[in-house]
Structure formats: C-alpha cells, structure tokens
Motif scaffolding. Structure first.
Motif, PDB file in Angstrom:
ATOM      1  N   THR A  43       0.155   1.400  -8.754  1.00 55.87           N
ATOM      2  CA  THR A  43      -0.781   1.272  -7.631  1.00 55.87           C
ATOM      3  C   THR A  43      -0.067   0.739  -6.395  1.00 55.87           C
ATOM      4  O   THR A  43      -0.331   1.180  -5.271  1.00 55.87           O
ATOM      5  N   GLN A  85      -8.096   3.266  -7.814  1.00 57.13           N
ATOM      6  CA  GLN A  85      -8.265   2.858  -9.206  1.00 57.13           C
ATOM      7  C   GLN A  85      -9.644   2.200  -9.385  1.00 57.13           C
ATOM      8  O   GLN A  85     -10.349   2.490 -10.337  1.00 57.13           O
ATOM      9  N   ASP A 176      -5.331   7.801  -8.351  1.00 55.17           N
ATOM     10  CA  ASP A 176      -5.012   6.602  -9.131  1.00 55.17           C
ATOM     11  C   ASP A 176      -6.001   6.468 -10.294  1.00 55.17           C
ATOM     12  O   ASP A 176      -7.125   6.030 -10.109  1.00 55.17           O
ATOM     13  N   GLU A 177      -5.558   6.863 -11.468  1.00 56.30           N
ATOM     14  CA  GLU A 177      -6.334   6.787 -12.712  1.00 56.30           C
ATOM     15  C   GLU A 177      -7.683   7.509 -12.628  1.00 56.30           C
ATOM     16  O   GLU A 177      -8.738   6.910 -12.862  1.00 56.30           O
TER      17      GLU A 177
HETATM   18 MG   LIG Z   1      -2.818   0.354 -11.030  1.00 56.70          MG
END
Ligand SMILES: [Mg+2]
Ligand SMILES: Nc1ncnc2c1ncn2[C@@H]1O[C@H](COP(=O)(O)OP(=O)(O)OP(=O)(O)O)[C@@H](O)[C@H]1O
Length: 251
Positions: A43, A85, A176-177
């Motif tokens: 991140t 995220q 992000d994820e």
């Molecule tokens: Mg992360």
C-alpha cells in the motif's frame, strides 16, 4: 517500452523502512501483480505512485512524467487512478453520485459557473453523468445507479470503488486488494472484471492476497518483502521460487 519505471525508490517512516530501494518496470496493457506478506510495503508503494506520500529518495516515471513531482490530482489527470484497501465510498450518496465523484477531475467549470447554472455547467453535468453510467455499465452495475450506496452488499461496494476509478478513464489502474472480504462467487466476478479492464487496454497494477486470483489473472508478479524486491517473473516462476515460499511460510 515500459509505461511505468520505478527507480531506487525508498520510503522511511521514522525508523521504519517501508520501501527499501525498489527498482522495477511495468509494460503497457498487462496485469502486473504486487504481492507480499502483511506490512511488506504494498500500500505504501501505491501511495508513492499516487503522490499521497513523497519518497525519501528515488523516482517514479509514468509515460515520461516524473510522478513524484506532481500532486495526486495531476497524476489522475495523466491517467493513473486507484482503488483503496479500505473502501472510500460515500454511503450517504447514490451509486451514480459516487461514480460521478471519479469524473470530477475532467470537469472544467468553476464554482461561480456552477452556482449560476450556466448552460456550459448543465452540458458538463450531463457528460459527467454519461461517463459515470458508462463506468457502471462496464462493471455490470448500471441497474443500481439510483440506489443508495449504503444499501449495497460489501461485494458490490468493492465493485463500485472500481467503477469510480474507471470513470476517470485511466490508462493505468492501481487496485489495492479488490478481492479482500469477497466470497468465492464475488471473487470470480471480480477476477473477470479485472480481465475485462485489462482487455480494454488499461494497464492494471494489482495488490492482492488471494493467490488463486493473482496466479490466475496476472501476466507478471513482483514479490515484496520488508520493502525489498524478493522475486519477480511470471506467476509460475514466482510460485516456484524458494525465497518466495520461505517468505510466505516464515521459514
Ligand atoms: Mg496494504
Ligand atoms: N503512515 C505511516 N506511518 C508510519 N508507518 C507506516 C505508515 N504507512 C505504512 N507504515 C508502515 O510501513 C510498513 C508497510 O506498510 P504497508 O501498509 O505498505 O504494508 P502492506 O504491504 O500494504 O500490508 P497489508 O498487506 O497488511 O495491507 C509497515 O511496517 C507499516 O506499519
């Protein structure tokens, strides 16, 4: 030629080195995954690529532009957008309004024109609405446009986050994820959306812990560990790398 070049990138937070002298390149129109254990710096890397953080040293070049000299909105204007995220959805707004937020960087009208409701403002609002609807449609969510975001299940909110990042018509999308917290069915839908994004010509940088998804969709995989590049290659190469196995199993 590479679309993105990261050179000697380093980010320290006091005594913690989150990114430690990272070098890599991303070719255009591929799905490039960045994986690594919790706290590896994934991140932080996205935050450096979007100027949310300034690097301690190093450069990030996107299509010939040094991103570290630019503000986040300028990076978005150049064609780099992202998802987060932790969901960044406005729950008091509709689905469409949330996506329209993603288009605002394309809008040219100022506050005074908007307050006066000049024809240019009305035209532009229509355009923004159309761009947002297009992004929702791409994500298979156009029928949900007028729903309150708060009424959507978590899996749909994750897709809404993607739709908003797409509405700005990026050339490179940082995810992000995207599959975190999704059930198996939702994960399959997300993985097919990631492929569709890539097929539409957008370069995808994917941070994800779901190894099945990563190995399935990615063209290349970079493994981060303690902010350093541990391994890089095709999904098969990385999966067989003993250093990667050791890092994940903690051996
Ligand atoms: Mg992360
Ligand atoms: N703003 C900050 N201030 C201080 N330390 C930070 C900050 N952001 C990240 N860190 C530290 O940098 C390191 C990398 O964190 P980062 O969030 O980038 O990891 P990650 O790979 O995204 O992990 P995860 O898979 O859990 O999301 C961690 O040690 C973290 O505590």
């Amino acid at each position: 030629m590479a679309l993105l070049t990261v050179s000697n990138l380093e980010k320290k937070f006091g005594g913690v080195t989150a990114i430690a002298g990272l070098d890599f390149q991303v070719d255009p129109e591929i799905i490039f995954a960045i994986i690594g254990p919790n706290g590896a710096g994934k991140t932080t890397l996205f935050n450096l690529l979007t100027s949310i953080y300034q690097p301690t040293t190093g450069t990030v070049t996107f299509d010939g532009h040094d991103l570290t000299r630019l503000k986040p909105f300028q990076i978005a204007e150049l064609g780099v957008t992202r998802t987060f995220q932790n969901l960044q959805i406005f729950l008091n707004m509709t689905v469409l309004e949330n996506v329209m937020v993603g288009c605002h960087l394309r809008s040219r009208c100022g506050i005074i024109e908007a307050a006066l409701r000049l024809p240019s403002v009305i035209r532009e609002e229509k355009q923004v609405r159309e761009m947002a609807m297009e992004a929702l449609d791409f994500c298979g969510m156009s029928e949900l446009a007028d729903r309150d975001a708060a009424s959507l299940p978590y899996g749909m909110l994750k897709k809404l986050e993607v739709a908003r990042a797409l509405a700005a018509k990026p050339r490179m999308l940082l995810m992000d994820e995207p599959a975190a917290g999704l059930n198996d069915t939702e994960t399959i839908v997300m993985s097919s959306l990631i492929r569709d994004i890539s097929r539409s010509g957008i370069t995808v940088l994917l941070v994800e812990h779901n190894m099945g998804l990563v190995m399935d969709v990615s063209d290349r995989v970079l493994v981060l560990n303690y902010g350093e590049l541990l391994s890089q290659g095709t999904p098969q190469e990385v999966q067989c790398d003993p250093r990667v196995i050791a890092a994940y199993l903690g051996e």
